[in-house]
Design a protein around this motif. Structure first.
Motif, PDB file in Angstrom:
ATOM      1  N   ASP A  34     -91.871 -62.166 -43.357  1.00 16.07           N
ATOM      2  CA  ASP A  34     -92.454 -62.151 -44.882  1.00 16.07           C
ATOM      3  C   ASP A  34     -92.078 -63.502 -45.745  1.00 16.07           C
ATOM      4  O   ASP A  34     -91.273 -63.942 -45.951  1.00 16.07           O
ATOM      5  CB  ASP A  34     -90.878 -61.380 -44.829  1.00 16.07           C
ATOM      6  N   GLY A 135     -80.800 -59.626 -44.509  1.00 19.90           N
ATOM      7  CA  GLY A 135     -82.221 -60.347 -44.368  1.00 19.90           C
ATOM      8  C   GLY A 135     -81.547 -61.807 -44.026  1.00 19.90           C
ATOM      9  O   GLY A 135     -81.121 -62.161 -42.768  1.00 19.90           O
ATOM     10  N   SER A 136     -81.740 -62.926 -44.497  1.00 14.86           N
ATOM     11  CA  SER A 136     -81.643 -63.753 -44.438  1.00 14.86           C
ATOM     12  C   SER A 136     -80.678 -64.754 -43.381  1.00 14.86           C
ATOM     13  O   SER A 136     -80.301 -65.980 -43.572  1.00 14.86           O
ATOM     14  CB  SER A 136     -82.478 -65.015 -45.158  1.00 14.86           C
ATOM     15  N   THR A 160     -81.677 -55.321 -42.304  1.00 21.31           N
ATOM     16  CA  THR A 160     -82.739 -55.457 -43.423  1.00 21.31           C
ATOM     17  C   THR A 160     -83.611 -54.397 -43.682  1.00 21.31           C
ATOM     18  O   THR A 160     -83.248 -53.666 -43.060  1.00 21.31           O
ATOM     19  CB  THR A 160     -84.169 -56.621 -42.785  1.00 21.31           C
ATOM     20  N   LYS A 161     -84.390 -54.455 -44.684  1.00 22.32           N
ATOM     21  CA  LYS A 161     -84.614 -53.675 -45.160  1.00 22.32           C
ATOM     22  C   LYS A 161     -86.157 -52.327 -44.297  1.00 22.32           C
ATOM     23  O   LYS A 161     -85.891 -51.665 -44.190  1.00 22.32           O
ATOM     24  CB  LYS A 161     -85.781 -53.521 -46.719  1.00 22.32           C
ATOM     25  N   ASN A 165     -89.437 -57.206 -42.676  1.00 27.88           N
ATOM     26  CA  ASN A 165     -88.649 -58.330 -42.824  1.00 27.88           C
ATOM     27  C   ASN A 165     -87.141 -59.130 -42.197  1.00 27.88           C
ATOM     28  O   ASN A 165     -86.768 -60.340 -42.209  1.00 27.88           O
ATOM     29  CB  ASN A 165     -87.411 -57.836 -43.964  1.00 27.88           C
ATOM     30  N   LEU A 166     -87.704 -58.601 -40.507  1.00 24.37           N
ATOM     31  CA  LEU A 166     -86.462 -59.314 -39.142  1.00 24.37           C
ATOM     32  C   LEU A 166     -86.461 -60.815 -39.460  1.00 24.37           C
ATOM     33  O   LEU A 166     -88.174 -61.090 -39.029  1.00 24.37           O
ATOM     34  CB  LEU A 166     -86.644 -58.120 -38.821  1.00 24.37           C
TER      35      LEU A 166
END
Length: 266
Positions: A34, A135-136, A160-161, A165-166
């Motif tokens: 990402d 998320g982050s 995460t979504k 995104n991981l």
């Protein structure tokens, strides 16, 4: 009251004014996903921190330092490791705070810190600890996982979504094998070890026999989780600690669950 006062002061007091600046070399750069990268930095011998704290990061160029705001980054490495890890996106735009990470291995950056309030890491011995990240927001929680001794009972819920995104995918594989829970909320893959629902859904049926709960993620996620913990699971707000990176300059980034910044109404 003392807890609220301490967190309210945060780095608006003398902490930022007195923080030490270090010029450190980039030892390695790991491509995450990402657009994120993990920068592994040489760690000064006198640099000591607790999980949840962060650094101000600058390019080291004195002119840029006067014009561009520093980049605030949570430390994602362990307390006892001989390097510092910071995970973020870099930028090629000279006026962007992330421009300071437009570097290569062997280059130098300037960091200032450690700064901010932190998770009560020194109080977790003989405690059962639950970590919840979105998320982050995994970055300071990863610091905890890399800092605790093996006899600490600790559980991670990381959401995460999408798979892309991981962050820290290699770590995620290890975390799953150790019984931690990784959630994808908007994607299903042919991998049975992932959970495919929101953290809030998992919590509603989760056995919460934990002494302390540490959170980091978006403000919406944190407020939703705290609402469930306090109003549906009868967790004491004084046993919850949440990191709000967006509020790092206003007394944080880590606040206890009874801080007025959180809305506990159901």
């Amino acid at each position: 009251t003392s807890e609220i006062i301490k967190h309210a002061l945060g780095i608006r007091g003398l902490q930022e004014f007195l923080a030490t600046k270090y010029k450190v070399q980039i030892l390695d750069i790991i491509e995450e996903s990402d657009g994120y990268k993990t920068f592994i930095l040489d760690k000064p011998p006198e640099f000591n921190f607790f999980p949840g704290q962060y650094v101000n990061c600058r390019s080291g160029n004195s002119l840029n330092g006067m014009i561009i705001k520093p980049l605030l980054l949570a430390i994602s490495s362990g307390c006892n490791e001989n390097y510092i890890e910071l995970t973020a996106r870099s930028s090629s735009l000279a006026w962007n705070s992330n421009y300071c990470l437009n570097k290569k291995i062997g280059d130098y950056v300037e960091i200032e810190g450690p700064l901010g309030t932190h998770f009560p890491f020194e109080n977790i011995n003989n405690k059962k600890v639950l970590l919840i990240g979105g998320g982050s927001g995994i970055t300071p929680l990863r610091s905890i996982l890399k800092s605790v001794s093996t006899d600490i009972s600790i559980k991670l819920l990381y959401s995460t979504k999408f798979y892309d995104n991981l962050l820290y995918k290699n770590d995620c594989e290890k975390w799953i094998n150790f019984g931690h829970i990784i959630c994808l909320t908007q994607e299903k893959r042919q991998y049975e070890k992932f959970q495919y629902q929101r953290v809030t859904k998992i919590l509603e049926t989760f056995e919460l026999d934990y002494d302390m709960i540490f959170l980091c993620g978006s403000i919406d996620l944190i407020k939703d989780v705290i609402n469930i913990l306090i109003n549906k699971k009868d967790v004491s707000s004084t046993n919850i600690f949440a990191s709000l990176p967006i509020d790092a300059l206003h007394g944080g980034p880590v606040y206890r669950g009874d801080h007025p910044i959180f809305n506990h109404s159901s």
